[in-house]
Design a protein around this motif. Structure first.
Motif, mmCIF file in Angstrom:
data_model
loop_
_atom_site.group_PDB
_atom_site.id
_atom_site.type_symbol
_atom_site.label_atom_id
_atom_site.label_comp_id
_atom_site.label_asym_id
_atom_site.label_seq_id
_atom_site.Cartn_x
_atom_site.Cartn_y
_atom_site.Cartn_z
ATOM 1 N N PRO A 241 3.014 3.270 -13.300
ATOM 2 C CA PRO A 241 3.925 4.425 -13.467
ATOM 3 C C PRO A 241 4.987 4.179 -14.503
ATOM 4 O O PRO A 241 5.533 3.163 -14.379
ATOM 5 C CB PRO A 241 4.411 4.778 -12.016
ATOM 6 C CG PRO A 241 4.559 3.442 -11.389
ATOM 7 C CD PRO A 241 3.427 2.627 -12.084
ATOM 8 N N ASP A 242 5.359 5.231 -15.409
ATOM 9 C CA ASP A 242 6.416 5.170 -16.283
ATOM 10 C C ASP A 242 7.814 5.730 -15.481
ATOM 11 O O ASP A 242 8.804 5.017 -15.973
ATOM 12 C CB ASP A 242 6.226 6.204 -17.481
ATOM 13 C CG ASP A 242 5.396 5.318 -18.834
ATOM 14 O OD1 ASP A 242 6.348 4.922 -19.422
ATOM 15 O OD2 ASP A 242 4.478 5.463 -18.925
ATOM 16 N N ILE A 243 7.370 6.725 -14.735
ATOM 17 C CA ILE A 243 8.631 7.233 -14.165
ATOM 18 C C ILE A 243 8.683 6.859 -12.327
ATOM 19 O O ILE A 243 7.531 6.913 -11.735
ATOM 20 C CB ILE A 243 8.662 8.670 -14.116
ATOM 21 C CG1 ILE A 243 8.656 8.937 -15.659
ATOM 22 C CG2 ILE A 243 9.746 9.383 -13.428
ATOM 23 C CD1 ILE A 243 8.234 10.699 -15.923
ATOM 24 N N LEU A 244 9.844 6.586 -11.997
ATOM 25 C CA LEU A 244 9.949 6.359 -10.460
ATOM 26 C C LEU A 244 10.884 7.344 -10.056
ATOM 27 O O LEU A 244 12.149 7.599 -10.287
ATOM 28 C CB LEU A 244 10.581 4.827 -10.383
ATOM 29 C CG LEU A 244 9.637 3.460 -10.787
ATOM 30 C CD1 LEU A 244 10.513 2.389 -10.743
ATOM 31 C CD2 LEU A 244 8.407 3.614 -10.459
ATOM 32 N N GLN A 255 14.218 7.301 -12.221
ATOM 33 C CA GLN A 255 14.412 5.893 -13.074
ATOM 34 C C GLN A 255 12.969 5.775 -13.899
ATOM 35 O O GLN A 255 12.003 6.149 -13.555
ATOM 36 C CB GLN A 255 14.748 4.862 -12.138
ATOM 37 C CG GLN A 255 15.925 5.033 -11.310
ATOM 38 C CD GLN A 255 16.169 3.512 -10.354
ATOM 39 O OE1 GLN A 255 15.291 2.696 -10.471
ATOM 40 N NE2 GLN A 255 16.861 3.544 -9.799
ATOM 41 N N ILE A 256 13.425 5.040 -14.916
ATOM 42 C CA ILE A 256 12.278 4.658 -15.830
ATOM 43 C C ILE A 256 11.874 3.334 -15.443
ATOM 44 O O ILE A 256 12.680 2.407 -15.000
ATOM 45 C CB ILE A 256 12.496 4.423 -17.314
ATOM 46 C CG1 ILE A 256 12.846 5.878 -17.883
ATOM 47 C CG2 ILE A 256 11.723 3.794 -18.143
ATOM 48 C CD1 ILE A 256 11.639 6.715 -17.835
ATOM 49 N N ASN A 257 10.497 2.910 -15.294
ATOM 50 C CA ASN A 257 10.005 1.730 -14.788
ATOM 51 C C ASN A 257 10.167 0.738 -15.774
ATOM 52 O O ASN A 257 9.078 0.352 -16.595
ATOM 53 C CB ASN A 257 8.600 2.027 -14.380
ATOM 54 C CG ASN A 257 7.967 0.559 -13.637
ATOM 55 O OD1 ASN A 257 8.765 -0.085 -13.377
ATOM 56 N ND2 ASN A 257 6.898 0.494 -13.203
ATOM 57 N N CYS A 304 12.530 10.178 -19.106
ATOM 58 C CA CYS A 304 13.526 10.167 -18.067
ATOM 59 C C CYS A 304 13.794 11.604 -17.982
ATOM 60 O O CYS A 304 13.852 12.188 -16.721
ATOM 61 C CB CYS A 304 14.604 9.388 -18.181
ATOM 62 S SG CYS A 304 15.835 9.322 -17.074
ATOM 63 N N LYS A 305 13.899 12.365 -18.907
ATOM 64 C CA LYS A 305 14.318 13.654 -19.134
ATOM 65 C C LYS A 305 12.873 14.577 -18.302
ATOM 66 O O LYS A 305 13.268 15.492 -17.472
ATOM 67 C CB LYS A 305 14.643 14.371 -20.467
ATOM 68 C CG LYS A 305 15.795 14.015 -21.027
ATOM 69 C CD LYS A 305 15.879 14.370 -22.546
ATOM 70 C CE LYS A 305 17.388 13.936 -23.207
ATOM 71 N NZ LYS A 305 17.480 14.227 -24.671
ATOM 72 N N ILE A 306 12.003 14.245 -18.944
ATOM 73 C CA ILE A 306 10.645 14.773 -18.407
ATOM 74 C C ILE A 306 10.871 14.716 -16.556
ATOM 75 O O ILE A 306 10.177 15.733 -15.868
ATOM 76 C CB ILE A 306 9.435 14.556 -18.906
ATOM 77 C CG1 ILE A 306 9.301 14.886 -20.507
ATOM 78 C CG2 ILE A 306 8.245 14.721 -18.245
ATOM 79 C CD1 ILE A 306 8.219 14.236 -21.131
ATOM 80 N N GLY A 307 10.999 13.317 -16.393
ATOM 81 C CA GLY A 307 10.875 13.239 -14.892
ATOM 82 C C GLY A 307 12.003 14.213 -14.097
ATOM 83 O O GLY A 307 11.817 14.577 -13.089
ATOM 84 N N ASN A 348 -1.541 10.116 -20.224
ATOM 85 C CA ASN A 348 -1.736 8.883 -19.799
ATOM 86 C C ASN A 348 -0.497 8.238 -19.064
ATOM 87 O O ASN A 348 -0.118 6.999 -19.295
ATOM 88 C CB ASN A 348 -2.285 7.815 -20.791
ATOM 89 C CG ASN A 348 -3.776 8.452 -21.474
ATOM 90 O OD1 ASN A 348 -4.418 8.701 -20.610
ATOM 91 N ND2 ASN A 348 -3.651 8.475 -22.713
ATOM 92 N N LYS A 349 0.416 9.073 -18.581
ATOM 93 C CA LYS A 349 1.589 8.729 -17.986
ATOM 94 C C LYS A 349 1.723 9.176 -16.506
ATOM 95 O O LYS A 349 0.876 9.950 -16.084
ATOM 96 C CB LYS A 349 2.814 9.189 -18.591
ATOM 97 C CG LYS A 349 2.887 9.357 -19.990
ATOM 98 C CD LYS A 349 2.676 7.972 -20.566
ATOM 99 C CE LYS A 349 3.315 8.129 -22.193
ATOM 100 N NZ LYS A 349 2.520 9.009 -23.209
#
Length: 441
Positions: A241-244, A255-257, A304-307, A348-349
């Motif tokens: 995952p890109d985003i946690l 958070q970003i992974n 991160c903003k998208i998360g 693909n994220k």
């Protein structure tokens, strides 16, 4: 005022050069990111991409290696479900590749039989059943092979699929698939005979209960794969995952992974007074490398903003609720980017939270109306079928009625059938047959 203008122009120029590499870096999934960065280095020898994935997986692999080897040694038949690391690194054959490898003599001794078999493979549906038409295949093969091929010959070739792996592939329906699989099963002849009788009337299998071989026959039937291509369904491979999304009581953090992110090592620039042209070239390449570093950071910032926006829009989901309608346009307006850029960003994220790992695209469900998403309806359909009466499975028409009553939307029956197919759920008639073969304890 002049200083501010100059600063603005400098920042704009820097962003412009960074943006050239930002979009392809943004579009790449975590598994492709290093390859994308390395592609920029083909003509730039002054930076090196240090793999975050390889380092992290290597460290984890050392911890899991012994246990994995023990599983291999203890497994029967060599069919072992590896852990996340091994799944990430091992590429499995597709169903088509496995079948094509078997299209050879003596089962398919001639060019004609082999070409017909290949056309049959092309006509298999996602579940491994034959979904084609023998007459159509015969006509196509007749033209391509410049000879007369009959539908009867195509059918004869299809029946040879009963000898292929995985067993049951190429059958017309569940019952024929079970017969194919039975032919591949090593059982005594008397058990085989009873299995054939039961398959003739699978729904009424309980009438054979008095037969002392009944338990063995039913165990054999219950061992069959349904659908036959079950082992080739897209597995949940280890995704990074890109985003946690981390929850601590009532607090939710994004958070970003960073753990798996690659890093860029830039060579130090040494002045070359005797060769100003070479010095300028080095300076340019090092600037390009720094732009990549900036682009990589912009990727992190954007995701991160998208998360944060996803958590904001889908707060109820992270607390156990359903996904609400959310469009790319919603996010694009808030982030001041075009929908196409946001589409690249989520492609693909993945996002990991307390409920599991989810593709980012799942949070952008197509809205049926302003209050309802297709994801919510699919979840509702899955829940209905999970809890349905096994004696009277719900028809698509009944599910449609319940869904329209709950969500107050207008749909047609084929929409429910489409959602059911996307969930890999059989029709009510097929589910009834499957429920019937479950032996009561």
């Amino acid at each position: 005022m002049k200083l501010r203008t100059q600063t603005s122009a400098t920042l704009k120029a820097k962003l412009s050069s960074t943006l050239k590499s930002w979009l392809p870096i943004l579009q790449s999934g975590m598994g492709e990111l290093e390859e994308t960065l390395n592609s920029f280095g083909v003509e730039n020898p002054y930076f090196e991409v240090k793999s975050g994935i390889a380092n992290s997986l290597s460290a984890e692999s050392a911890a899991h290696k012994k246990r994995h080897q023990e599983r291999i040694r203890g497994a029967k038949g060599g069919n072992v479900e590896g852990d996340g690391i091994e799944q990430f690194c091992i590429q499995e054959e597709s169903l088509e590749e496995v079948l094509l490898r078997q299209i050879e003599p003596p089962l398919f001794p001639t060019k004609n039989s082999q070409e017909i078999a290949k056309k049959i493979i092309e006509s298999l549906d996602d579940e491994g059943y034959f979904d084609g038409d023998c007459e159509t295949i015969a006509n196509v093969c007749s033209k391509e092979l410049e000879t007369n091929i009959s539908a009867t010959e195509v059918e004869r070739i299809r029946l040879r699929f009963s000898y292929l792996e995985p067993p049951g592939i190429g059958a017309l329906n569940v019952i024929e698939s079970f017969r194919f699989q039975l032919d591949n099963l090593d059982v005594p002849s008397d058990v085989y005979g009873l299995c054939l009788e039961i398959l003739e009337d699978l729904e009424g299998h309980t009438k054979f209960k008095k037969n002392p071989l009944y338990p063995k026959a039913m165990r054999a039937i219950q061992s069959f794969k349904n659908p036959p291509a079950l082992d080739f369904f897209q597995k949940e491979v280890a995704v990074i995952p890109d985003i946690l999304v981390l929850e601590d009581k009532d607090d939710i953090q994004v958070q970003i992974n960073d753990k798996y992110y690659p890093s860029i090592l830039i060579q130090k620039q040494e002045k070359n007074e005797k060769n100003s042209v070479k010095d300028a070239f080095i300076k340019t390449k090092i600037k390009e490398a720094r732009d990549l570093v900036d682009a990589l950071e912009m990727r992190k910032a954007t995701l991160c903003k998208i998360g944060l926006m996803i958590v904001n829009y889908q707060y109820e989901f992270f607390k156990g609720g359903e996904i609400k309608p959310m469009t790319l346009k919603d996010l694009a307006e808030d982030l001041d980017h075009s929908p196409s850029t946001i589409s690249r960003a989520i492609s693909n994220k993945y996002l990991e939270c307390g409920r599991g790992i989810f593709p980012l695209k799942n949070f952008f469900a197509t809205a049926i109306d302003e209050e309802t998403s297709n994801t919510a309806i699919k979840d509702f359909v899955a829940e209905l079928i999970r809890n349905e009466n096994k004696q009277k499975p719900l028809s698509d028409s009944k599910i449609l009625k319940l869904a329209t009553e709950k969500f107050k939307v207008t749909m047609v029956r084929r929409t429910i059938a489409k959602y059911r197919a996307q969930l890999n759920i059989a029709s009510s008639s097929d589910r009834k047959k499957l429920y019937k073969i479950q032996v009561e304890d």
